[in-house]
Design a protein around this motif. Structure first.
Motif, PDB file in Angstrom:
ATOM      1  N   LEU A  33       0.819  -1.212   0.000  1.00 56.45           N
ATOM      2  CA  LEU A  33       0.000   0.000   0.000  1.00 56.45           C
ATOM      3  C   LEU A  33       0.852   1.261   0.000  1.00 56.45           C
ATOM      4  N   THR A  34       2.103   1.156   0.418  1.00 54.60           N
ATOM      5  CA  THR A  34       2.999   2.317   0.466  1.00 54.60           C
ATOM      6  C   THR A  34       3.964   2.327  -0.715  1.00 54.60           C
ATOM      7  N   THR A  36       5.843   3.186  -4.006  1.00 55.99           N
ATOM      8  CA  THR A  36       6.080   4.323  -4.889  1.00 55.99           C
ATOM      9  C   THR A  36       6.377   3.777  -6.279  1.00 55.99           C
ATOM     10  N   TYR A  50      -2.217   1.348  -8.998  1.00 61.30           N
ATOM     11  CA  TYR A  50      -2.342   1.946  -7.671  1.00 61.30           C
ATOM     12  C   TYR A  50      -0.943   2.213  -7.150  1.00 61.30           C
ATOM     13  N   ALA A  52       1.147   4.618  -3.819  1.00 62.33           N
ATOM     14  CA  ALA A  52       1.085   5.634  -2.778  1.00 62.33           C
ATOM     15  C   ALA A  52       1.516   6.964  -3.386  1.00 62.33           C
ATOM     16  N   ARG A  53       2.532   6.913  -4.247  1.00 64.91           N
ATOM     17  CA  ARG A  53       3.010   8.093  -4.974  1.00 64.91           C
ATOM     18  C   ARG A  53       3.403   7.657  -6.375  1.00 64.91           C
ATOM     19  N   GLN A  70      -2.377   7.500  -3.785  1.00 69.29           N
ATOM     20  CA  GLN A  70      -2.805   7.874  -2.442  1.00 69.29           C
ATOM     21  C   GLN A  70      -2.298   9.263  -2.061  1.00 69.29           C
ATOM     22  N   GLN A  71      -1.018   9.554  -2.305  1.00 69.30           N
ATOM     23  CA  GLN A  71      -0.451  10.846  -1.924  1.00 69.30           C
ATOM     24  C   GLN A  71      -0.424  11.823  -3.092  1.00 69.30           C
ATOM     25  N   SER A  91      -6.597  10.943  -6.978  1.00 70.22           N
ATOM     26  CA  SER A  91      -5.585  11.022  -5.937  1.00 70.22           C
ATOM     27  C   SER A  91      -6.239  11.612  -4.697  1.00 70.22           C
TER      28      SER A  91
END
Length: 128
Positions: A33-34, A36, A50, A52-53, A70-71, A91
């Motif tokens: 989920l995190t 990049t 998908y 996070a960045r 996400q970010q 986003s």
């Protein structure tokens, strides 16, 4: 178009350069989920993405599925070429494309709290 290599998604951080991704880039574990995702060269993603960045450092890029960052979704200001998103892009924080030499095309809706687009075409609605 150069010869693109097929890549298998297993890393927590992903750098795409001259790759074709068959299928989507979606998290399978909580640790992903995190993730990049950085696009550093010609890339085609044949499915949803998908991250996070999501950072785009080079073009061309084409994503045929929906995109969610996400970010942040960020197109570097020195990118030259075409960046195409075939489906909806969203986003939670921001979508930024300030590159004057980059033709960014959104073929559907764009949704984020903060949207900053230059030299971009949006075929759908902008929600921000």
């Amino acid at each position: 178009m150069s010869k693109l290599k097929e890549v298998h998604i297993t890393d927590s951080n992903l750098r795409l350069e001259n790759n074709i991704v068959k299928g989507g880039i979606l998290p399978n574990k909580i640790s992903e989920l995190t993730r990049t995702v950085t696009v550093a060269g010609e890339t085609i993603v044949e499915g949803p993405l998908y991250a996070a960045r999501l950072s785009i450092e080079a073009a061309p890029l084409e994503v045929t599925g929906a995109v969610f960052a996400q970010q942040e979704l960020y197109v570097n200001s020195n990118v030259v070429g075409n960046v195409t998103f075939r489906k909806a892009v969203g986003s939670a924080t921001s979508i930024v494309s300030r590159a004057a030499g980059c033709q960014t095309t959104f073929c559907s809706d764009v949704n984020s709290k903060s949207i900053d687009l230059n030299n971009a075409f949006v075929a759908g609605s902008i929600y921000g």
